[in-house]
Write a protein that holds these residues in place. Structure first.
Motif, PDB file in Angstrom:
ATOM      1  N   GLU A  59      -4.924  53.579 -21.839  1.00 31.70           N
ATOM      2  CA  GLU A  59      -6.372  53.399 -21.820  1.00 31.70           C
ATOM      3  C   GLU A  59      -6.991  54.054 -20.584  1.00 31.70           C
TER       4      GLU A  59
ATOM      5  N   ARG B  24      -0.300  43.343 -18.899  1.00 29.24           N
ATOM      6  CA  ARG B  24      -0.208  44.337 -19.975  1.00 29.24           C
ATOM      7  C   ARG B  24      -0.408  45.732 -19.392  1.00 29.24           C
TER       8      ARG B  24
ATOM      9  N   ILE C 284      -1.840  49.129 -19.272  1.00 29.02           N
ATOM     10  CA  ILE C 284      -3.028  49.782 -19.833  1.00 29.02           C
ATOM     11  C   ILE C 284      -3.098  51.257 -19.419  1.00 29.02           C
TER      12      ILE C 284
ATOM     13  N   ASP D  96      -2.746  45.365 -16.170  1.00 29.22           N
ATOM     14  CA  ASP D  96      -3.964  44.583 -15.992  1.00 29.22           C
ATOM     15  C   ASP D  96      -3.600  43.196 -15.451  1.00 29.22           C
TER      16      ASP D  96
END
Length: 128
Positions: A49, A44, A46, A40
């Motif tokens: 997700e 980080r 992700i 992101d």
């Protein structure tokens, strides 16, 4: 929680992507990241997700193609306000996701997606 990927898995698509504003992931049929990364804006990862949001997408696209009687799917490319998202099937019901900046030409997105799928399939065969 998804275990961290090895360095070779995390950087699998680096040769296909090069310096372009793109990122690629290999997701298994349940959406778990197998290779690649998706960072992101804060840096980080992700990937988990993104994979969770896309779990089952390959099955749904395959189902839709079957219902429409238009053959097997080879790629889905979606242009949004924020990015171009391209998906393509790999081996074992896995899927390759490529996210690109809107500045990346669509033809280049398709070419990188094709290279990424080839890398993913070869990597999965060698990994098994």
């Amino acid at each position: 929680m998804t275990p961290p990927l090895s360095e070779s898995a995390r950087t699998l698509f680096a040769t296909a992507i090069g310096e372009a504003e793109q990122t690629a992931l290999l997701l298994d049929s349940s959406g778990a990241p197998l290779a690649g990364s998706y960072l992101d804006q804060s840096g980080r990862d992700i990937s988990a997700e993104i994979g969770a949001a896309l779990s089952g997408v390959s099955r749904e696209v395959s189902r839709s193609m079957r219902l429409l009687s238009i053959g097997n799917w080879t790629a889905v490319v979606v242009e949004t306000d924020a990015a171009t998202i391209a998906l393509a099937p790999a081996a074992e019901d896995a899927v390759v996701l490529l996210a690109s900046s809107l500045t990346v030409p669509l033809g280049f997105v398709r070419r990188v997606l094709s290279r990424s799928v080839a890398l993913a399939i070869n990597w999965m065969r060698g990994r098994a």
